[in-house]
Each structure stands twice: as structure tokens, then as C-alpha cells.
Design a protein around this motif. Structure first.
Motif, PDB file in Angstrom:
ATOM      1  N   ASP A  17     -15.591  -5.140   1.023  1.00 48.33           N
ATOM      2  CA  ASP A  17     -14.825  -4.936   0.094  1.00 48.33           C
ATOM      3  C   ASP A  17     -14.708  -3.385  -0.431  1.00 48.33           C
ATOM      4  N   ALA A  18     -15.189  -2.419   0.351  1.00 47.53           N
ATOM      5  CA  ALA A  18     -15.223  -1.023   0.162  1.00 47.53           C
ATOM      6  C   ALA A  18     -14.021  -0.619   0.955  1.00 47.53           C
ATOM      7  N   ALA A  19     -13.399  -1.434   1.746  1.00 47.38           N
ATOM      8  CA  ALA A  19     -12.223  -1.038   2.537  1.00 47.38           C
ATOM      9  C   ALA A  19     -11.100  -0.765   1.596  1.00 47.38           C
ATOM     10  N   VAL A  20     -10.036   0.200   2.256  1.00 46.64           N
ATOM     11  CA  VAL A  20      -9.074   0.542   1.505  1.00 46.64           C
ATOM     12  C   VAL A  20      -7.782   0.151   2.292  1.00 46.64           C
ATOM     13  N   THR A  21      -6.688  -0.343   1.964  1.00 46.52           N
ATOM     14  CA  THR A  21      -5.644  -0.654   2.725  1.00 46.52           C
ATOM     15  C   THR A  21      -4.470   0.151   2.246  1.00 46.52           C
ATOM     16  N   ALA A  22      -3.611   0.976   3.303  1.00 46.64           N
ATOM     17  CA  ALA A  22      -2.377   1.635   3.020  1.00 46.64           C
ATOM     18  C   ALA A  22      -1.472   0.816   3.578  1.00 46.64           C
ATOM     19  N   ILE A  29      -1.321   1.591  -1.858  1.00 42.12           N
ATOM     20  CA  ILE A  29      -2.824   1.597  -1.529  1.00 42.12           C
ATOM     21  C   ILE A  29      -3.388   0.594  -2.374  1.00 42.12           C
ATOM     22  N   THR A  30      -4.354  -0.234  -1.740  1.00 36.82           N
ATOM     23  CA  THR A  30      -5.058  -1.559  -2.410  1.00 36.82           C
ATOM     24  C   THR A  30      -6.511  -1.470  -1.780  1.00 36.82           C
ATOM     25  N   SER A  31      -7.425  -2.118  -2.616  1.00 30.85           N
ATOM     26  CA  SER A  31      -8.845  -2.121  -2.232  1.00 30.85           C
ATOM     27  C   SER A  31      -8.890  -3.234  -1.614  1.00 30.85           C
ATOM     28  N   GLY A  32      -9.763  -3.314  -0.444  1.00 31.57           N
ATOM     29  CA  GLY A  32     -10.085  -4.392   0.207  1.00 31.57           C
ATOM     30  C   GLY A  32      -9.278  -4.546   1.614  1.00 31.57           C
ATOM     31  N   TYR A  80      -6.590  -5.855   4.422  1.00 32.56           N
ATOM     32  CA  TYR A  80      -5.063  -6.155   4.316  1.00 32.56           C
ATOM     33  C   TYR A  80      -5.012  -7.612   4.390  1.00 32.56           C
TER      34      TYR A  80
END
Length: 113
Positions: free
Chosen positions: A52-57, A66-69, A71
Motif C-alpha cells: 500500500d506504500a507503493a506509488v505508481t507512475a 501518479i497514484t498510490s498503491g 499498478y
């Protein structure tokens, strides 16, 4: 020399006691030290287990979003990786085997281009 990634998915680790994990740390650290001393270590680290701490570009729409979580949801996700710079597949496989033995769970070995 060629670069190889040696990695594991978190789900391959299995359920173990805290004592078991504590016993593996020094073994894994010793292999990393041996790789450093041999001049083949590029990088080694564990990956934060909190997906859940991942970030997606994502730039597939033409602009970067840019979104949290993650892909996409996944049954398995990477738990740790090591990058080595070695002469050939055999050398990469040797180091991967040593990491697997020290950690106590499987490792995937793949050449990086």
C-alpha cells in the motif's frame, strides 16, 4: 562482464519464526559481504513489504499520472533483489545459489540488458 538480477518474491519466503529469520540474517549478510569482497556486488536490498506504500507512475495516457498503491493487483510481488556484475551465467547462478542457501528460500536469476 554482465549484470544479473537475483531476486525473490515475498510469497516464496514462507512462514517462519522470528528466531528462524534472525538466524538467516547473518548468513545472508555474509554472502553479500563475500560478493562485495569479490567485486561483483552492484546492489542488494529488501523491498518494503507494505504494498500500500507503493506509488505508481503511469504515462500510458500521454501524461504522467501518479497514484498510490500497486499498478495492478498481483498474487506475488518482489521481496528483495541483488544486482551482480559477473562474467557469465554460471557465475550468476553460483551467487544465486549461495543467496538461496543463506536466505532459506528460492531465488530467481535473470540477466539484465
Amino acid at each position: 562482464m554482465s549484470h544479473y538480477i537475483i531476486y525473490f518474491n515475498q510469497q516464496w519466503v514462507g512462514d517462519h519464526t522470528a528466531e528462524w529469520f534472525a538466524s538467516r540474517g547473518p548468513l545472508a549478510n555474509a554472502v553479500v559481504s563475500e560478493m562485495r569482497d569479490a567485486g561483483v556486488l552492484v546492489f542488494a536490498a529488501g523491498v518494503d513489504e507494505d504494498v500500500d506504500a507503493a506509488v505508481t507512475a503511469d504515462a500510458t495516457s500521454g501524461s504522467v499520472a501518479i497514484t498510490s498503491g500497486l499498478y495492478a493487483p498481483a498474487e506475488q510481488y518482489i521481496g528483495g533483489l541483488t544486482i551482480v556484475d559477473v562474467a557469465d551465467d554460471d557465475a550468476a547462478t553460483e551467487w544465486g545459489g549461495r543467496i538461496a542457501e543463506a536466505c532459506g528460500w528460492p531465488q530467481q536469476i535473470r540477466r539484465v540488458y
